[in-house]
Design a protein around this motif. Structure first.
Motif, short mmCIF file in Angstrom:
data_model
loop_
_atom_site.label_atom_id
_atom_site.label_comp_id
_atom_site.label_asym_id
_atom_site.label_seq_id
_atom_site.Cartn_x
_atom_site.Cartn_y
_atom_site.Cartn_z
N TYR A 1 1.94 52.29 104.78
CA TYR A 1 1.95 51.61 103.48
C TYR A 1 2.75 50.32 103.56
O TYR A 1 2.33 49.28 103.06
CB TYR A 1 2.53 52.54 102.40
N PHE A 2 3.90 50.37 104.20
CA PHE A 2 4.73 49.16 104.29
C PHE A 2 4.18 48.14 105.27
O PHE A 2 4.36 46.94 105.09
CB PHE A 2 6.17 49.52 104.67
N THR A 3 3.49 48.58 106.31
CA THR A 3 2.99 47.62 107.31
C THR A 3 1.59 47.11 106.99
O THR A 3 1.31 45.92 107.16
CB THR A 3 3.01 48.22 108.73
N GLY B 1 -0.21 48.08 103.92
CA GLY B 1 -0.20 47.83 102.50
C GLY B 1 -1.35 48.39 101.71
O GLY B 1 -1.40 48.24 100.50
N GLU C 1 13.33 49.71 100.10
CA GLU C 1 12.13 50.50 100.39
C GLU C 1 12.11 51.78 99.56
O GLU C 1 11.06 52.20 99.08
CB GLU C 1 12.06 50.82 101.88
N SER D 1 1.46 46.97 99.33
CA SER D 1 2.90 46.96 99.56
C SER D 1 3.48 45.62 99.16
O SER D 1 2.98 44.58 99.57
CB SER D 1 3.20 47.23 101.04
N LEU E 1 6.09 44.36 100.20
CA LEU E 1 6.70 43.74 101.36
C LEU E 1 5.74 42.84 102.10
O LEU E 1 6.14 41.97 102.87
CB LEU E 1 7.28 44.79 102.31
#
Length: 119
Positions: free
Chosen positions: A48-50, A52, A85, A114, A116
């Motif tokens: 999810y963070f990488t 998205g 996070e 995400s 980020l």
């Protein structure tokens, strides 16, 4: 000085489990079970963070909610997640939960990207 010693002496006399219950926290087992659940879904959280675009599944969101609302949000730092996070995960899961109960939200909308990756 006397007041500090008195408070510390009283804290030592009350078992940790009773102090947790008095503080209105989640049960210690509930917290540790939620942490174990999050460990099992770490790959989808990292994706999810990488990437998205990965959905975080319901059991994982339940565990995130238990930890962030009923335990100690800093528990997630033991798995390497920063406070930012942790807040993002909490917000994602809150939005996902409200989307499943709110009839005004389109079920065709995709997962939230995400934050980020934005920028």
């Amino acid at each position: 000085m006397y007041l500090t010693c008195s408070i510390l002496a009283n804290a030592r006399e009350i078992p940790i489990m009773a102090r947790l219950d008095e503080a209105n926290q989640g049960s210690i087992m509930e917290c540790w079970n939620a942490l174990a659940e999050i460990k099992s879904c770490t790959n989808e959280i990292v994706a999810y963070f990488t990437i998205g675009t990965i959905d975080i599944d319901f059991p994982c969101c339940q565990a995130i909610s238990v930890i962030t609302y009923h335990c100690w949000p800093s528990m997630l730092s033991t798995l390497g997640f920063t406070p930012e996070e942790t807040n993002i995960l909490r917000g994602y899961c809150d939005a996902a939960a409200s989307g499943t109960t709110n009839n005004n939200v389109s079920s065709n909308s995709g997962p939230a990207p995400s934050p980020l990756l934005a920028g």
